[in-house]
Enzyme design. Structure first.
Site, PDB file in Angstrom:
ATOM      1  N   PRO A 475       0.258  -1.365  -0.458  1.00  0.00           N
ATOM      2  CG  PRO A 475       0.356  -1.205   2.436  1.00  0.00           C
ATOM      3  CD  PRO A 475       0.527  -2.334   1.646  1.00  0.00           C
ATOM      4  CG  HIS A 476       2.001   2.939  -3.433  1.00  0.00           C
ATOM      5  ND1 HIS A 476       1.978   1.462  -3.666  1.00  0.00           N
ATOM      6  CD2 HIS A 476       2.249   3.694  -4.030  1.00  0.00           C
ATOM      7  CE1 HIS A 476       1.489   1.538  -4.686  1.00  0.00           C
ATOM      8  NE2 HIS A 476       1.739   2.719  -4.468  1.00  0.00           N
TER       9      HIS A 476
END
Length: 575
Positions: A475-476
């Site tokens: 996740p980013h």
């Protein structure tokens, strides 16, 4: 139809599928897209090779009449399903999220190739046209043909390079989606005049209106209904994906029938069905993979192999035309998309990477060329030139993107984790909980922007899941106010469902926070993550680490290997 016709049809289908699968896998082992081998199998079995060596046997295996009609029916279904799979790649949330940048990139990526194709249509001599009196129609077609991109090939290129989940990758995908939607709509409107009908304003307006109504019905009526139905069908984890596959095939056939009745080609109906179903949030990634595998292993090989039966590729090969079409198509698309991405706020090198990424034409261009050939608009020499351009642009897209984004790593995983945080055992059981827990571990570095950073990652996760497969998720998001990248790593003993393509829960979760306008740096960090966790033994050792120093040693030990790539989902992109 006689019994002999049925025998010849079944035998020709078996031979085509066998040869296409065999040469397709060989091409993939050599590092080429599957379509190279599939098309090569048709060239070998068609008039180019087999027809020269044993013309009588080739004519017996691929005759005219009923057997040819049945094979044409099979490939008609195949091309509809291929467009369904292409539509499944379209994520309208990504288009909405990229907003202005995607719109500018797609507009320039359509306008300049449209102008380049139109210029080709005007300047080519009469000898290159089937009917010189239809030059205006040919000119418009060439503009549309050169403006389209190939979503499946672009998706594969981004996945192979580890760019699919980056901001650069999302911009490329969003612009490609808009390109394809506009391109296929424009081509479908042209099909009537291409087949000999008249280009009447009222007729075109009526057809366009009915097409828009069909698209709106698919997105705003069919999509929510299908979403509720998919929830019920996927309740059974074993038979659910197969039931959804049947539903998608049925919807595709009905949708193709509807657009064919409207006067738009059946392939557009398949594409709209793919977009409508693909944008359903309840559709699991594992189900998409099953649909992709079904179409790309059974229907796609026969379709692309059958292209080789249509022409003598040696007799119809015109080096002048091939080079001219390739150069004009590539220059117009690359320059247009680069300028569009730059106007959207990207720096020059990432903008150029976007241009080269969108230059891939692949399967969609080949389908377009075949439909125009069937409509009697193209000479075989122009058809072969368009096929050559589609394959060549697909082949060079990945290496040129990589070259544009190449640079010296400014950050290593070890330095990022030393500056960031490591959570040995995540207590969260959901993606949202894991993101919030990892963001909290960076509280000392984020300060008062912690909550905003967590929300940005959650919003990004809602747009496109970051489960890579093989028990890894990244996740980013880009965080305004951040001056340099931050990373937190967490291990989940039981795994967390990040909606990965292989259906496996993520046990290794990297939270990556990037400052604005650091697209190329983001790409390099994601590539390092891929290298660190691509091998199963490396993941096992990482999960067994007991101290931060052990973690740092393990991620520092990863080195680039030729041919290595991050985990990716199965896709029509092998075309």
């Amino acid at each position: 139809m006689h019994e002999h016709d049925a025998l010849v049809f079944l035998l020709s289908l078996a031979v085509l599928l066998s040869a296409a699968r065999l040469l397709g896998e060989l091409a993939r082992r050599l590092g080429f897209p599957l379509v190279f081998g599939e098309l090569a199998s048709g060239i070998l079995l068609g008039p180019t090779v087999f027809g020269r060596v044993a013309p009588a046997a080739q004519h017996w295996l691929f005759p005219g009449g009923a057997a040819q009609t049945m094979l044409a029916g099979y490939t008609s279904v195949a091309v509809v399903l291929l467009l369904v799979v292409a539509g499944l790649e379209v994520n309208l949330g990504i288009v909405r999220r990229r907003g202005r940048s995607a719109l500018l990139t797609s507009i320039m990526g359509i306008a300049m190739p449209l102008a380049g194709g139109a210029l080709l249509g005007v300047l080519l001599p009469d000898s290159d046209l089937v009917r010189p009196d239809h030059r205006a129609l040919f000119t418009v077609f060439m503009g549309v043909a050169l403006s389209i991109s190939a979503l499946p090939v672009i998706a594969k290129t981004l996945l192979d390079l580890g760019l699919f989940k980056t901001d650069v990758g999302l911009l490329v995908m969003a612009a490609a989606m808009v390109n394809d939607l506009v391109g296929w709509l424009a081509f479908s409107v042209l099909l009537g005049p291409m087949r000999g009908g008249k280009l009447e304003i009222l007729s075109v307006a009526r057809t366009a209106g009915m097409t828009v109504a069909f698209v709106l019905a698919g997105l705003f009526v069919v999509r929510p209904l299908v979403g509720r139905l998919i929830v019920k069908l996927q309740a059974d984890s074993h038979s659910g994906p197969r039931r959804v596959l049947s539903l998608i095939i049925l919807l595709a056939l009905f949708g193709a029938s509807a657009t064919q009745a409207i006067g738009i080609h059946a392939v557009f109906g398949g594409f709209v069905v793919g977009v409508s179903v693909g944008d359903v949030p309840q559709l699991k990634e594992r189900t998409r993979v099953i649909v992709h595998d079904f179409v790309t292993n059974i229907f796609a090989p026969v379709f692309f192999a059958s292209l080789g039966l249509r022409s003598d590729f040696v007799a119809a090969f015109d080096l002048r035309l091939c080079l001219l079409v390739f150069l004009v198509a590539s220059a117009a698309k690359i320059i247009g998309c680069t300028l569009g991405a730059r106007a959207g706020g990207m720096r020059w090198r990432p903008s150029a990477a976007v241009g080269f990424g969108l230059n891939a034409r692949g399967a969609m261009e080949i389908i377009l060329a075949l439909l125009a050939l069937d409509a009697g608009l193209l000479r075989e020499q122009v058809f072969v030139a368009l096929v050559f351009m589609a394959l060549a642009t697909s082949l060079v897209s990945g290496p040129t993107m990589k070259l544009m984004l190449r640079g010296v790593d400014e950050e290593t995983l070890a330095t990022l984790l030393r500056r960031g945080a490591w959570v040995e055992r995540l207590s969260a059981t959901t993606p949202a909980g894991a993101i919030e827990e990892l963001a909290a571990s960076l509280r000392g570095k984020l300060g008062d922007i912690e909550a905003r950073a967590a929300r940005a990652v959650l919003d990004r996760e809602a747009t496109a899941s970051t489960g890579l497969g093989d028990e890894v998720a990244v996740p980013h998001a880009v965080i305004a106010g951040l001056s340099k990248p931050l990373m937190a790593l967490g291990f989940s003993p039981d795994g967390i469902d990040f909606n990965a393509p292989d259906g496996q829960p993520a046990r290794i979760v990297f939270l990556l926070l990037m400052p604005p306008r650091a697209h190329d740096q983001e790409v390099r960090i994601l590539a390092q993550i891929a290298r660190a966790v691509i091998e199963q033994p490396a993941r096992t050792r990482l999960l067994q680490a007991k101290t931060l120093n052990e973690v740092l040693t393990l991620v520092s030990a990863s080195r680039p290997r030729p041919g290595s790539m991050p985990p990716r989902r199965a896709s029509l992109a092998d075309i």
